[in-house]
Design a protein around this motif. Structure first.
Motif, mmCIF file in Angstrom:
data_model
loop_
_atom_site.group_PDB
_atom_site.id
_atom_site.type_symbol
_atom_site.label_atom_id
_atom_site.label_comp_id
_atom_site.label_asym_id
_atom_site.label_seq_id
_atom_site.Cartn_x
_atom_site.Cartn_y
_atom_site.Cartn_z
ATOM 1 N N VAL A 157 0.848 -1.183 0.000
ATOM 2 C CA VAL A 157 0.000 0.000 0.000
ATOM 3 C C VAL A 157 0.890 1.241 0.000
ATOM 4 C CG1 VAL A 157 -1.771 1.229 1.292
ATOM 5 C CG2 VAL A 157 -1.771 -1.266 1.257
ATOM 6 N N LYS A 158 0.669 2.148 -0.934
ATOM 7 C CA LYS A 158 1.469 3.365 -1.031
ATOM 8 C C LYS A 158 0.544 4.575 -1.009
ATOM 9 C CE LYS A 158 5.148 0.892 -1.738
ATOM 10 N NZ LYS A 158 5.668 0.301 -0.555
ATOM 11 N N GLY A 159 0.976 5.627 -0.355
ATOM 12 C CA GLY A 159 0.235 6.871 -0.381
ATOM 13 C C GLY A 159 -0.915 6.972 0.600
ATOM 14 N N CYS A 160 -1.034 6.019 1.523
ATOM 15 C CA CYS A 160 -2.072 6.098 2.543
ATOM 16 C C CYS A 160 -1.656 5.245 3.741
ATOM 17 C CB CYS A 160 -3.427 5.649 2.005
ATOM 18 S SG CYS A 160 -3.507 3.921 1.598
ATOM 19 N N ALA A 161 -2.401 5.360 4.822
ATOM 20 C CA ALA A 161 -2.119 4.571 6.024
ATOM 21 C C ALA A 161 -3.431 4.206 6.695
ATOM 22 C CB ALA A 161 -1.244 5.369 7.002
ATOM 23 N N MET A 162 -3.434 3.080 7.350
ATOM 24 C CA MET A 162 -4.545 2.697 8.207
ATOM 25 C C MET A 162 -4.385 3.514 9.483
ATOM 26 S SD MET A 162 -5.953 0.499 6.263
ATOM 27 C CE MET A 162 -7.217 0.014 7.404
ATOM 28 N N SER A 163 -5.458 4.098 9.976
ATOM 29 C CA SER A 163 -5.399 4.938 11.164
ATOM 30 C C SER A 163 -6.298 4.353 12.250
ATOM 31 C CB SER A 163 -5.846 6.357 10.814
ATOM 32 O OG SER A 163 -5.812 7.182 11.957
ATOM 33 N N LEU A 164 -5.709 4.072 13.400
ATOM 34 C CA LEU A 164 -6.451 3.546 14.538
ATOM 35 C C LEU A 164 -6.558 4.619 15.609
ATOM 36 C CD1 LEU A 164 -4.820 0.008 14.863
ATOM 37 C CD2 LEU A 164 -6.965 0.612 13.725
ATOM 38 N N GLN A 165 -7.770 4.909 16.044
ATOM 39 C CA GLN A 165 -8.030 5.864 17.116
ATOM 40 C C GLN A 165 -8.389 5.060 18.357
ATOM 41 O OE1 GLN A 165 -7.626 9.177 16.208
ATOM 42 N NE2 GLN A 165 -7.095 8.266 14.254
ATOM 43 N N VAL A 166 -7.606 5.188 19.415
ATOM 44 C CA VAL A 166 -7.846 4.419 20.638
ATOM 45 C C VAL A 166 -8.066 5.353 21.814
ATOM 46 C CG1 VAL A 166 -6.556 2.431 19.764
ATOM 47 C CG2 VAL A 166 -5.385 4.154 21.129
ATOM 48 N N ASN A 167 -8.594 4.784 22.906
ATOM 49 C CA ASN A 167 -8.979 5.597 24.062
ATOM 50 C C ASN A 167 -7.993 5.580 25.215
ATOM 51 O OD1 ASN A 167 -11.414 6.537 22.955
ATOM 52 N ND2 ASN A 167 -12.409 4.601 23.464
ATOM 53 N N SER A 168 -6.962 4.735 25.137
ATOM 54 C CA SER A 168 -6.020 4.705 26.260
ATOM 55 C C SER A 168 -4.590 4.559 25.758
ATOM 56 C CB SER A 168 -6.352 3.558 27.221
ATOM 57 O OG SER A 168 -6.009 2.313 26.662
ATOM 58 N N ILE A 169 -3.679 5.110 26.529
ATOM 59 C CA ILE A 169 -2.257 4.986 26.215
ATOM 60 C C ILE A 169 -1.867 3.512 26.218
ATOM 61 C CG2 ILE A 169 0.064 5.440 27.105
ATOM 62 C CD1 ILE A 169 -1.003 8.196 28.045
ATOM 63 N N ARG A 170 -2.383 2.765 27.160
ATOM 64 C CA ARG A 170 -2.066 1.330 27.245
ATOM 65 C C ARG A 170 -2.452 0.599 25.959
ATOM 66 N NH1 ARG A 170 -3.751 -2.621 32.230
ATOM 67 N NH2 ARG A 170 -2.309 -4.284 31.678
ATOM 68 N N GLU A 171 -3.644 0.885 25.421
ATOM 69 C CA GLU A 171 -4.087 0.251 24.175
ATOM 70 C C GLU A 171 -3.238 0.724 23.007
ATOM 71 O OE1 GLU A 171 -6.732 -2.214 21.747
ATOM 72 O OE2 GLU A 171 -5.687 -2.289 23.656
ATOM 73 N N ALA A 172 -2.873 2.002 22.977
ATOM 74 C CA ALA A 172 -1.997 2.522 21.923
ATOM 75 C C ALA A 172 -0.657 1.796 21.950
ATOM 76 C CB ALA A 172 -1.797 4.026 22.096
#
Length: 145
Positions: free
Chosen positions: A83-98
């Motif tokens: 995959v070029k030119g984009c990224a999967m973006s994950l939004q999480v609610n805690s630093i631990r999960e990040a």
């Protein structure tokens, strides 16, 4: 309207999607070219075990993918090069999960920006996983459960 990502692989779809299911959780469904109820005519025998369609359901979110056939390339492109030119973006609610997701997805891959505090987030980081897919992990504020 919902917008969902659809990734294309060159024979690694089952491995990649199983890896994502392990990292992200959820329910994974795989359909191989040989599983096509309309038959696999036109698909060379050596490619019938490639993935025709994969769907990872994580809560209400969906990540879909498939393997391209050599003559088709990646999603109609001339070759499957990741995959070029984009990224999967994950939004999480805690630093631990990040931290957990960043460590899991970057295993065997390459960290592009270490997970760290930024002016917009409690934690943000970028990586490319071992399948060549770019990911961004973002935790705006730590809200531990």
């Amino acid at each position: 309207m919902k917008i969902h990502a659809y990734l294309f692989f060159d024979g690694q779809c089952a491995e990649a999607m199983s890896f994502y299911a392990q990292c992200l959780g959820g329910e994974l469904n795989l359909m191989r070219f040989s599983d096509n109820p309309e038959g696999a005519e036109g698909v060379p025998a050596e490619h019938r075990e490639r993935i025709l369609h994969a769907c990872l359901m994580v809560g209400e979110e969906v990540l879909m993918a498939s393997d391209s056939l050599p003559e088709q390339g990646c999603g109609g492109a001339s070759e499957a090069t990741g995959v070029k030119g984009c990224a999967m973006s994950l939004q999480v609610n805690s630093i631990r999960e990040a931290e957990r997701l960043f460590a899991a997805l970057s295993a065997g891959g390459q960290v592009r920006m270490p997970l760290q505090q930024t002016f917009w987030a409690a934690r943000f980081g970028m990586l490319e996983d071992r399948f060549g897919v770019a990911w961004m992990i973002n935790c705006e504020a730590d809200k531990p459960a």
